[in-house]
Design an enzyme around this catalytic site. Sequence first.
Site, short mmCIF file in Angstrom:
data_model
loop_
_atom_site.label_atom_id
_atom_site.label_comp_id
_atom_site.label_asym_id
_atom_site.label_seq_id
_atom_site.Cartn_x
_atom_site.Cartn_y
_atom_site.Cartn_z
N ARG A 101 -32.53 -103.02 41.20
CA ARG A 101 -33.12 -102.30 42.12
C ARG A 101 -34.32 -102.85 42.73
NH1 ARG A 101 -32.64 -97.08 44.53
NH2 ARG A 101 -33.88 -95.73 43.82
N THR A 399 -24.61 -95.36 50.44
CA THR A 399 -24.71 -96.09 49.24
C THR A 399 -23.22 -96.63 49.36
OG1 THR A 399 -26.40 -95.16 47.94
CG2 THR A 399 -24.71 -96.75 46.94
N GLU A 419 -30.31 -97.47 50.99
CA GLU A 419 -30.94 -95.90 51.02
C GLU A 419 -30.38 -95.25 51.97
OE1 GLU A 419 -33.32 -92.97 49.23
OE2 GLU A 419 -31.94 -94.55 48.45
N GLU A 438 -36.04 -98.08 50.33
CA GLU A 438 -36.01 -97.69 49.12
C GLU A 438 -37.17 -96.93 48.51
OE1 GLU A 438 -33.08 -96.45 47.10
OE2 GLU A 438 -32.52 -98.40 47.91
N SER A 460 -33.28 -93.80 40.49
CA SER A 460 -31.89 -93.60 41.37
C SER A 460 -31.13 -92.90 40.86
CB SER A 460 -31.51 -95.00 41.30
OG SER A 460 -30.21 -94.90 41.79
N GLY A 482 -26.85 -90.07 47.22
CA GLY A 482 -27.84 -89.73 46.87
C GLY A 482 -27.81 -89.03 45.54
#
Length: 584
Positions: A101, A399, A419, A438, A460, A482
């Site tokens: 991440r 994503t 994102e 992000e 996330s 999301g």
Amino acid sequence: MTRSATALTCTLTLSIILNAPLALAKTPVATGSGGAVATISEKASQSALAILNKGGNAIDAAVAAAATLGVTDPFSCGIGGGGFMVIYLAKDKRVITIDHRETAPASFTPAVFLEGGKEIDFEKAVASGASVGVPGTVRGWHEALERYGSMKFKQVLAPAIDVATKGFTVSDTFSHLTRENEGKFRQFGTTSALYLRDGKAVTAGTTLRNPDMAKAYREIAARGQRAFYEGPMARAIVDAVNRPPVANGAQVRAGRMTLADLANYEARIRQPVLSTYRGYELYGMPLPSSGGITVAEALNILEGYDLKSLPRANAEHLYLEASRLAFADRNAYLADPEYVDAPVSGLLSKEFAAQRRAQIDLKRASANVSAGDPYAFQDDQSIPLRPQTRPLQRESAHTTHFTVSDKEGNVVSYTFTIESWGGSGIVVPGYGFLLNNEMTDFDFSGPRPNVPEAGKRPRSSMAPTIALKDGKPAFTIGSPGGATIITTVLQTIVNYVDFGMPMDAAVNAPRLSERNGAATSVEPGFGGSAQAQALSAFGHKWEDPAEEIGAANAIVFNPDGTVTAVSEGRRHGVGSALVQKSAH
């Protein structure tokens, strides 16, 4: 500000086994033996198969597919972002995860998205250098290949370099996404030059080449991950963040990233979230992703009901209510575990789930439920924090996810992202990849667990999942979307396990996403359906406008040794499922 899901994550599912002839008929479902692939990109599937056919394993193939997706689906994912990889290692019979991440630059404070004590406009925050987190994708690929792969960057990046150099045909979906982002892309000269023609979206049918991205991949192939985190490419990234390449007099917020931020980036090898559901062992992504924990809590709540014996509307009512409760707890407690002591064991407790289940009215929908108190179910009860539930923040829905399996039985379930659609909108000059936004996954104000802090990873919703039964892989599932990732994975598991749907039907069923809001997110055409009317009788309300939810991919490992690859039958264009040797 209340923020609903608006971002996309690169999500594809890819399962591959070796040593059989390749069948290339495009279909969203394929069953056979040997290699099997299900992705949103035919070229990504082909890249993975090419690596497997050269003797690579599932991890090698996953990086090959991911790199190709960075070319063909650049608005969802790429080396300018980050992600979460769940890996089943067949030889060791264990599951590990790689957290790559993005992290907040060292300059970050909890007030980074405040002006005069008020939260800044969300869309202005997105299209800026200030929204860019330190990218983790390349470091994550490096860790995966070095620890568990059998090939080097030079081999696995070769297919993506070829696609970037020769180009690919722009699809209707690609052109549509570009049109939706014309305003953002026009603010940046490098982005306009790559994806716009005279200020308008590149049209479907066009061959799109990206020689700068091919150059970036070639440098990584030659020098490994250091080519990204040190030297000319690192300097280009920092310059793009701190002095965004604006065009047409655009004014955007600059970031404050340093070369040290890039050089110091580390991926994390983490133990997966493990839960059980009706005889399956479910392995998911741990914090800083909330996906694995939230899916597990909702399933623990649902496990107390015999869903398959109930009328469908009653069972779906319970699914929505369980999701609502799990999201209330997610929003209250979950964030980067290196900054927040989240009560994870309490949230995963079957006893806590029973307490939450008791709050569900079998005949009536709730509204904006409060968080529960999982601390009574913690092994460690020294943690004093009892945060209150907060409205769901806005979270990008863009994503990509994929899963890969090889002939040795290794399995990869991988979700990665930049994102929002098109991330920050900034293409790095000379290198052809978009940078993430992000940092807007943080809560803009506090006190909350998920506020911005230096070095912190924003929470996330990504939920790459591998399910085992009797100690063997049973299926994988994941999606972009999301916060709707969580509900897509949850609903698909319920459809498959409880309702007994074949996986393709489970994936293609209308999606309902309840995230503890005033209304449930639904897809176009759902509102007037008989299914909607039956649920409306319980008091459920539907969000307007309706929007497509997710783009899931799955792999089912059948009892007879065959494998079924399943991609989307209608969403995000039609997916491509391939097997090396078709079943007859």
